[in-house]
Design a protein around this motif. Structure first.
Motif, short mmCIF file in Angstrom:
data_model
loop_
_atom_site.label_atom_id
_atom_site.label_comp_id
_atom_site.label_asym_id
_atom_site.label_seq_id
_atom_site.Cartn_x
_atom_site.Cartn_y
_atom_site.Cartn_z
N HIS A 66 -0.59 -6.48 -6.41
CA HIS A 66 -1.66 -5.50 -6.42
C HIS A 66 -1.47 -4.50 -5.27
CE1 HIS A 66 -4.10 -7.71 -9.41
NE2 HIS A 66 -3.48 -8.76 -8.89
N PHE A 67 -1.91 -3.26 -5.52
CA PHE A 67 -1.73 -2.23 -4.50
C PHE A 67 -2.79 -1.15 -4.63
CE2 PHE A 67 0.08 -0.07 -8.09
CZ PHE A 67 0.03 1.29 -7.82
N GLU A 68 -2.96 -0.39 -3.55
CA GLU A 68 -3.78 0.82 -3.58
C GLU A 68 -2.94 1.98 -3.08
OE1 GLU A 68 -6.60 1.80 -0.55
OE2 GLU A 68 -6.32 -0.12 0.48
N MET A 94 0.84 -1.19 0.00
CA MET A 94 0.00 0.00 0.00
C MET A 94 0.87 1.25 0.00
SD MET A 94 -2.77 -0.89 3.00
CE MET A 94 -3.86 -2.31 2.89
N ILE A 95 0.45 2.24 -0.74
CA ILE A 95 0.99 3.60 -0.59
C ILE A 95 0.05 4.31 0.37
CG2 ILE A 95 1.58 5.76 -1.74
CD1 ILE A 95 1.85 4.15 -4.35
N ILE A 96 0.53 4.69 1.54
CA ILE A 96 -0.36 5.19 2.60
C ILE A 96 -0.21 6.68 2.87
CG2 ILE A 96 -0.59 2.94 3.71
CD1 ILE A 96 1.45 3.91 5.81
N GLY A 97 0.52 7.38 2.07
CA GLY A 97 0.61 8.82 2.31
C GLY A 97 1.96 9.35 1.88
N ALA A 98 2.12 10.63 2.14
CA ALA A 98 1.19 11.52 2.82
C ALA A 98 0.32 12.25 1.80
CB ALA A 98 1.97 12.55 3.64
N GLN A 99 -0.76 12.83 2.30
CA GLN A 99 -1.61 13.65 1.46
C GLN A 99 -0.81 14.79 0.83
OE1 GLN A 99 -3.95 16.74 3.22
NE2 GLN A 99 -5.84 16.03 2.26
N LEU A 106 2.79 8.66 -8.19
CA LEU A 106 3.45 7.39 -7.93
C LEU A 106 2.55 6.21 -8.28
CD1 LEU A 106 5.90 5.88 -6.95
CD2 LEU A 106 5.07 6.11 -4.59
N TYR A 107 1.26 6.32 -7.98
CA TYR A 107 0.30 5.29 -8.37
C TYR A 107 0.34 5.10 -9.90
CZ TYR A 107 -4.30 3.26 -9.46
OH TYR A 107 -5.31 2.48 -9.96
N HIS A 108 0.36 6.20 -10.61
CA HIS A 108 0.38 6.16 -12.08
C HIS A 108 1.67 5.49 -12.58
CE1 HIS A 108 0.13 7.42 -16.24
NE2 HIS A 108 1.21 8.16 -16.12
#
Length: 292
Positions: free
Chosen positions: A92-94, A34-39, A46-48
């Motif tokens: 898989h990740f969020e 998971m990528i959990i932050g920061a806002q 990074l998700y992209h």
């Protein structure tokens, strides 16, 4: 001209539906990390980037939000797993930046996934605070806050809507938002609005370290992504144990960038420097200095 625009919109809708139906044929999965932050620290970008890796698949949507929101409103871990439809062989990740800051997320993740790996991107907290304010201001002035904030069910302690958005004809200035939070910061009864407190990173990491070992975390600075993406992606693939990126194939445009109507005032910058001086020192003592 109008017909061309409508045609493009219809084509996009049909393509999105086709992709959704195609993906629904694949099995649900558990996330590997998971990528959990920061806002406001580059998590969308990074998700992209990571979603372009041949062995990594991003969730649909990017911010699933199950552990800080959905499980409180009737969704189950089975529902959660459907956000990760795809090949079993992929990681898989969020990417949900609220996870780092929101209370009680760390134990909830640990209960379901004690071996989870986490990527954390930290941005200099003063700049992060100003970026968060600018994001909320943009939501207000565009009218999108009604769907993004007011229409969502909220947990006790989340007073973001009432403090910043409701019954206003003009969004409060950055200093007004700081003062609103300073009034409630000592009571510790509310976690939102958290424009200032989201930048107290060590406290948030320490909550996770109660449950997970530090070697389950990769902490990057915001400027690591913007200034040296190739090296950052290499750190991530090494951390995840997957093959390195072919950096030449990565579409590396930044996501969710917004313009500012005005620079931060010097007096506000001075306040933030003083506010974060001691917390930043403690953070660096714990994890080393960051390029943020």
């Amino acid at each position: 001209m109008l017909n061309k625009i409508m045609s493009k919109k219809i084509s996009k809708i049909l393509l999105d539906r086709y992709k959704y139906l195609l993906k629904s044929l694949f099995p649900a999965n558990d996330p590997a990390f998971m990528i959990i932050g920061a806002q406001k620290a580059g998590t969308s970008s990074l998700y992209h980037y990571l979603s372009q890796h041949p062995k990594i698949s991003g969730s649909n949507p990017k911010e699933v939000g199950y552990f800080h929101r959905d499980r409180h409103f009737g969704k189950t871990i089975t529902d959660y797993r459907t956000s990760f439809r795809g090949l079993r062989s992929r990681s898989h990740f969020e990417a949900t930046p609220a996870y780092l800051y929101h209370p009680n997320v760390a134990p909830a993740i640990y209960y379901s996934y004690p071996s989870m790996k986490f990527i954390v991107v930290l941005r200099e907290p003063g700049k992060r605070a100003y970026s968060a304010w600018n994001h909320y201001r943009n939501l207000f002035e565009s009218g999108r806050y009604k769907k993004a904030v007011l229409e969502k069910p909220t947990l006790p302690g989340n007073e973001l809507a009432s403090k910043l958005f409701e019954n206003r004809t003009k969004f409060p200035s950055f200093r007004e938002c700081i003062d609103i939070e300073l009034e409630i910061i000592n009571s510790d009864t509310e976690f939102e609005p958290g424009i200032l407190r989201r930048g107290l990173y060590l406290k948030q990491l320490e909550e996770y370290w109660k449950y997970f070992s530090k070697d389950q975390f990769l902490v990057l600075g915001f400027k690591d992504l913007t200034d040296n993406l190739e090296a950052s992606l290499k750190k991530i693939t090494d951390f995840l144990g997957v093959q390195s990126f072919d950096i030449d194939s990565v579409a590396n445009e930044a996501r969710n960038q917004r313009t500012y109507t005005e620079p931060m005032l010097p007096e506000d910058r001075n306040f933030l420097d003083n506010f974060y001086e001691t917390p930043n020192k403690k953070l660096f003592d714990a994890i080393g200095r960051l390029n943020w």
